[in-house]
Write a protein that holds these residues in place. Structure first.
Motif, PDB file in Angstrom:
ATOM      1  N   SER A 181      25.696   7.725  60.697  1.00  0.00           N
ATOM      2  CA  SER A 181      26.688   6.803  60.127  1.00  0.00           C
ATOM      3  C   SER A 181      26.654   6.838  58.605  1.00  0.00           C
ATOM      4  O   SER A 181      27.702   6.848  57.937  1.00  0.00           O
ATOM      5  CB  SER A 181      26.424   5.376  60.627  1.00  0.00           C
ATOM      6  OG  SER A 181      26.537   5.300  62.030  1.00  0.00           O
ATOM      7  N   LEU A 182      25.439   6.874  58.036  1.00  0.00           N
ATOM      8  CA  LEU A 182      25.279   6.913  56.583  1.00  0.00           C
ATOM      9  C   LEU A 182      25.811   8.230  56.006  1.00  0.00           C
ATOM     10  O   LEU A 182      26.438   8.247  54.940  1.00  0.00           O
ATOM     11  CB  LEU A 182      23.807   6.730  56.220  1.00  0.00           C
ATOM     12  CG  LEU A 182      23.467   6.693  54.723  1.00  0.00           C
ATOM     13  CD1 LEU A 182      24.174   5.519  54.048  1.00  0.00           C
ATOM     14  CD2 LEU A 182      21.952   6.591  54.523  1.00  0.00           C
ATOM     15  N   PHE A 183      25.593   9.319  56.723  1.00  0.00           N
ATOM     16  CA  PHE A 183      26.065  10.635  56.299  1.00  0.00           C
ATOM     17  C   PHE A 183      27.588  10.615  56.115  1.00  0.00           C
ATOM     18  O   PHE A 183      28.113  11.099  55.103  1.00  0.00           O
ATOM     19  CB  PHE A 183      25.669  11.684  57.343  1.00  0.00           C
ATOM     20  CG  PHE A 183      26.233  13.055  57.098  1.00  0.00           C
ATOM     21  CD1 PHE A 183      25.599  13.945  56.236  1.00  0.00           C
ATOM     22  CD2 PHE A 183      27.399  13.464  57.738  1.00  0.00           C
ATOM     23  CE1 PHE A 183      26.128  15.218  56.016  1.00  0.00           C
ATOM     24  CE2 PHE A 183      27.927  14.730  57.528  1.00  0.00           C
ATOM     25  CZ  PHE A 183      27.287  15.605  56.658  1.00  0.00           C
ATOM     26  N   LYS A 222      28.732   8.252  53.123  1.00  0.00           N
ATOM     27  CA  LYS A 222      28.568   8.847  51.793  1.00  0.00           C
ATOM     28  C   LYS A 222      29.701   9.810  51.458  1.00  0.00           C
ATOM     29  O   LYS A 222      29.974  10.073  50.293  1.00  0.00           O
ATOM     30  CB  LYS A 222      27.224   9.573  51.711  1.00  0.00           C
ATOM     31  CG  LYS A 222      26.022   8.640  51.583  1.00  0.00           C
ATOM     32  CD  LYS A 222      24.723   9.416  51.505  1.00  0.00           C
ATOM     33  CE  LYS A 222      23.528   8.504  51.291  1.00  0.00           C
ATOM     34  NZ  LYS A 222      22.251   9.252  51.257  1.00  0.00           N
ATOM     35  N   LYS A 223      30.339  10.337  52.499  1.00  0.00           N
ATOM     36  CA  LYS A 223      31.476  11.241  52.291  1.00  0.00           C
ATOM     37  C   LYS A 223      32.812  10.489  52.298  1.00  0.00           C
ATOM     38  O   LYS A 223      33.875  11.104  52.309  1.00  0.00           O
ATOM     39  CB  LYS A 223      31.476  12.316  53.382  1.00  0.00           C
ATOM     40  CG  LYS A 223      30.316  13.299  53.257  1.00  0.00           C
ATOM     41  CD  LYS A 223      30.402  14.375  54.315  1.00  0.00           C
ATOM     42  CE  LYS A 223      29.342  15.445  54.102  1.00  0.00           C
ATOM     43  NZ  LYS A 223      29.560  16.232  52.883  1.00  0.00           N
ATOM     44  N   GLY A 224      32.724   9.152  52.325  1.00  0.00           N
ATOM     45  CA  GLY A 224      33.938   8.341  52.326  1.00  0.00           C
ATOM     46  C   GLY A 224      34.656   8.344  53.656  1.00  0.00           C
ATOM     47  O   GLY A 224      35.859   8.075  53.730  1.00  0.00           O
ATOM     48  N   LYS A 225      33.926   8.634  54.723  1.00  0.00           N
ATOM     49  CA  LYS A 225      34.523   8.690  56.058  1.00  0.00           C
ATOM     50  C   LYS A 225      33.818   7.702  56.985  1.00  0.00           C
ATOM     51  O   LYS A 225      32.791   7.132  56.653  1.00  0.00           O
ATOM     52  CB  LYS A 225      34.403  10.114  56.634  1.00  0.00           C
ATOM     53  CG  LYS A 225      35.098  11.180  55.810  1.00  0.00           C
ATOM     54  CD  LYS A 225      34.877  12.554  56.423  1.00  0.00           C
ATOM     55  CE  LYS A 225      35.547  13.648  55.595  1.00  0.00           C
ATOM     56  NZ  LYS A 225      35.300  14.995  56.176  1.00  0.00           N
ATOM     57  N   ILE A 226      34.398   7.523  58.165  1.00  0.00           N
ATOM     58  CA  ILE A 226      33.795   6.678  59.196  1.00  0.00           C
ATOM     59  C   ILE A 226      33.453   7.555  60.392  1.00  0.00           C
ATOM     60  O   ILE A 226      34.275   8.375  60.826  1.00  0.00           O
ATOM     61  CB  ILE A 226      34.749   5.541  59.629  1.00  0.00           C
ATOM     62  CG1 ILE A 226      35.025   4.597  58.460  1.00  0.00           C
ATOM     63  CG2 ILE A 226      34.162   4.754  60.803  1.00  0.00           C
ATOM     64  CD1 ILE A 226      36.037   3.520  58.775  1.00  0.00           C
ATOM     65  N   LEU A 227      32.252   7.408  60.921  1.00  0.00           N
ATOM     66  CA  LEU A 227      31.865   8.143  62.117  1.00  0.00           C
ATOM     67  C   LEU A 227      32.805   7.775  63.264  1.00  0.00           C
ATOM     68  O   LEU A 227      33.010   6.597  63.566  1.00  0.00           O
ATOM     69  CB  LEU A 227      30.421   7.791  62.499  1.00  0.00           C
ATOM     70  CG  LEU A 227      29.942   8.285  63.869  1.00  0.00           C
ATOM     71  CD1 LEU A 227      29.855   9.809  63.891  1.00  0.00           C
ATOM     72  CD2 LEU A 227      28.593   7.663  64.225  1.00  0.00           C
ATOM     73  N   LYS A 228      33.394   8.788  63.887  1.00  0.00           N
ATOM     74  CA  LYS A 228      34.258   8.545  65.049  1.00  0.00           C
ATOM     75  C   LYS A 228      33.380   8.390  66.287  1.00  0.00           C
ATOM     76  O   LYS A 228      32.986   9.376  66.918  1.00  0.00           O
ATOM     77  CB  LYS A 228      35.238   9.710  65.211  1.00  0.00           C
ATOM     78  CG  LYS A 228      36.259   9.806  64.085  1.00  0.00           C
ATOM     79  CD  LYS A 228      37.193  10.981  64.299  1.00  0.00           C
ATOM     80  CE  LYS A 228      38.218  11.091  63.165  1.00  0.00           C
ATOM     81  NZ  LYS A 228      39.087  12.272  63.344  1.00  0.00           N
ATOM     82  N   HIS A 229      33.082   7.139  66.570  1.00  0.00           N
ATOM     83  CA  HIS A 229      32.165   6.815  67.671  1.00  0.00           C
ATOM     84  C   HIS A 229      32.881   5.966  68.705  1.00  0.00           C
ATOM     85  O   HIS A 229      33.605   5.028  68.363  1.00  0.00           O
ATOM     86  CB  HIS A 229      30.948   6.056  67.124  1.00  0.00           C
ATOM     87  CG  HIS A 229      30.041   5.532  68.198  1.00  0.00           C
ATOM     88  ND1 HIS A 229      29.320   6.363  69.029  1.00  0.00           N
ATOM     89  CD2 HIS A 229      29.749   4.253  68.586  1.00  0.00           C
ATOM     90  CE1 HIS A 229      28.612   5.623  69.873  1.00  0.00           C
ATOM     91  NE2 HIS A 229      28.867   4.345  69.625  1.00  0.00           N
ATOM     92  N   ASN A 230      32.677   6.287  69.970  1.00  0.00           N
ATOM     93  CA  ASN A 230      33.326   5.576  71.070  1.00  0.00           C
ATOM     94  C   ASN A 230      32.263   4.901  71.937  1.00  0.00           C
ATOM     95  O   ASN A 230      31.538   5.572  72.671  1.00  0.00           O
ATOM     96  CB  ASN A 230      34.155   6.562  71.903  1.00  0.00           C
ATOM     97  CG  ASN A 230      34.999   5.860  72.957  1.00  0.00           C
ATOM     98  OD1 ASN A 230      35.133   4.634  72.957  1.00  0.00           O
ATOM     99  ND2 ASN A 230      35.574   6.633  73.856  1.00  0.00           N
TER     100      ASN A 230
END
Length: 341
Positions: free
Chosen positions: A200-202, A205-213
C-alpha cells in the motif's frame, strides 16, 4: 525460444506441526471446482513447504501428493519461521498470481474459482475466514471474525484498505516482485499485514492507490478452528494487535488504543456519568447489531445473531482490554515455537 508460461495461479502454503488438521485441508483443496475443468488443468501449481515439523506433517503431505497433478513439496531441515518459508516458495512460484492460504484451513469448494474470477482489474484480492462454532465460546469467536471482516469490507468499498488475512489472499505476481516481497521485512508476528502495508505504501509514494478487492462472499469464505483455551486466544489476538500496532502510524495507533480501551472507558463513565454510558452502550450495540444482520445475510450465517445477543459485547470488550494491557506492558508472544517481544 522461451517457453510460454501457462501457469496462472500458484497456491502457496507454509505448514508447521499440522498433522491433525492437514488431511482435511488437503481434501478440501483436492475438491476445488476449478481443478475439475479441463481448460484449467495446466493453469495451477501447488507449492507446500513443511517448516521443519517434528510430527507426521511430512508423511501426510507425501501420502496426499498423489491426488494433485502439479504439486511441489519442500521440507526445511529445521524450523526457520513462516516468513522465511514463504520467501522460499515465492521464489519457486511461476504463476501470474500467488494465492496464499494456511494448512489449518477448510476451503470452500469454490474458493480458487471465486478468487481467480474476482482478480480482474485488481492487484490484490482477499477473502474471509472464520472459525466453526459448536458452542457459545466458539460462537463469540465466529462473530468477532465476521464483524472484523465485514468492517474491512465496508472500508475497502470506500477505498480505505487497512489489512488482509494471509490465509486467504490472492496477490498479483508482478506486484509482489515490484515491492520486493517478504524479503526485506523486519521480523514481525504478522508478516501478511506487514507485506500488505508495504505494498500500500509503495503505491501511495507513487501517487496511486493499490487496487485491492476485499470480498465478503460465502464462496470466498474459509473455515478455521476456534481456540479452546482463553490464554491461547489472548496470545493470538495479542499477536494480531501487536503486528497492527508496529505497522501503524500515530493516528492508527490512537484508534487501536481507544478500541481496546472501551471497557476502561465504560468503568470510568459508570462512576462519573451513567447517562452518557447508557447512550454509548446503546449506540455501540445498535451499530454492531445492524452490521451483523447485514453480514449474516450476505454469507448466510443467521445463527451468529444468537451468539451476539448471548454476551458477545462483554467477551469482546474484556478480551480487547486485556490485549491492550498486553501491548502496553510489552508481553512476549509465543507463536509457532518462536518468541516475539
Amino acid at each position: 525460444m522461451k517457453k510460454e508460461n501457462k501457469i496462472e495461479i500458484s497456491i502457496l502454503i507454509a505448514s508447521y506441526q499440522e498433522q491433525e488438521r492437514l488431511p482435511l485441508f488437503l481434501e478440501s483443496l483436492n475438491a476445488q471446482t476449478f481443478f475439475s475443468k479441463t481448460e484449467n488443468k495446466d493453469k495451477i501449481e501447488i507449492i507446500i513447504i513443511d517448516d521443519g515439523s517434528t510430527d507426521h506433517t511430512a508423511d501426510i503431505l507425501e501420502k496426499y501428493s498423489v491426488f494433485f497433478k502439479n504439486i511441489k513439496i519442500l521440507k526445511n531441515t529445521e524450523n526457520i519461521g513462516k516468513k522465511e518459508s514463504l520467501i522460499k516458495i515465492c521464489k519457486l512460484a511461476k504463476g501470474n498470481y500467488f494465492l496464499f492460504t494456511d494448512a489449518d484451513m477448510i476451503l470452500s469448494p469454490f474458493w480458487v474459482e471465486e478468487m481467480y474470477h474476482q482478480r480482474l482489474d485488481f492487484q490484490s484480492v482477499a477473502g474471509i475466514s472464520f472459525p466453526k462454532a459448536r458452542n457459545l465460546w466458539e460462537g463469540w469467536q465466529q462473530v468477532e471474525y465476521i464483524l472484523l471482516f465485514f468492517s474491512i469490507y465496508l472500508l475497502n468499498k470506500s477505498n480505505i484498505n487497512i489489512s488482509v488475512m494471509g490465509n486467504n489472499w490472492l496477490l498479483k505476481r508482478d506486484t509482489y516482485l515490484k515491492v520486493g516481497g517478504y524479503e526485506d521485512l523486519v521480523e514481525t508476528p504478522t508478516e501478511d499485514f506487514a507485506l500488505f502495508k508495504k505494498i500500500s505504501l509503495f503505491f501511495r509514494k507513487k501517487g496511486k492507490i493499490l487496487k485491492h478487492n476485499q470480498l465478503f462472499t460465502s464462496k470466498s469464505a474459509l473455515k478455521t478452528y476456534a481456540l479452546k483455551e482463553p490464554f491461547s486466544l489472548f496470545q493470538q489476538r495479542l499477536r494480531w494487535a501487536k503486528g497492527a500496532w508496529l505497522g501503524s502510524n500515530h493516528w492508527e495507533r490512537l484508534a487501536l488504543f481507544f478500541y481496546g480501551a472501551q471497557l476502561f472507558i465504560w468503568i470510568i463513565l459508570f462512576f462519573l456519568d451513567k447517562k452518557t454510558l447508557f447512550y454509548l452502550l446503546f449506540f455501540s450495540f445498535v451499530i454492531d447489531f445492524l452490521l451483523l444482520i447485514v453480514a449474516s445475510y450476505k454469507i448466510k450465517k443467521v445463527k451468529i445473531i444468537f451468539f451476539y445477543l448471548a454476551g458477545f459485547c462483554m467477551y469482546q470488550k474484556i478480551l480487547y482490554a486485556v490485549v491492550l494491557v498486553g501491548i502496553l506492558l510489552g508481553t512476549p508472544i509465543r507463536w509457532k515455537d518462536k518468541i516475539f517481544k
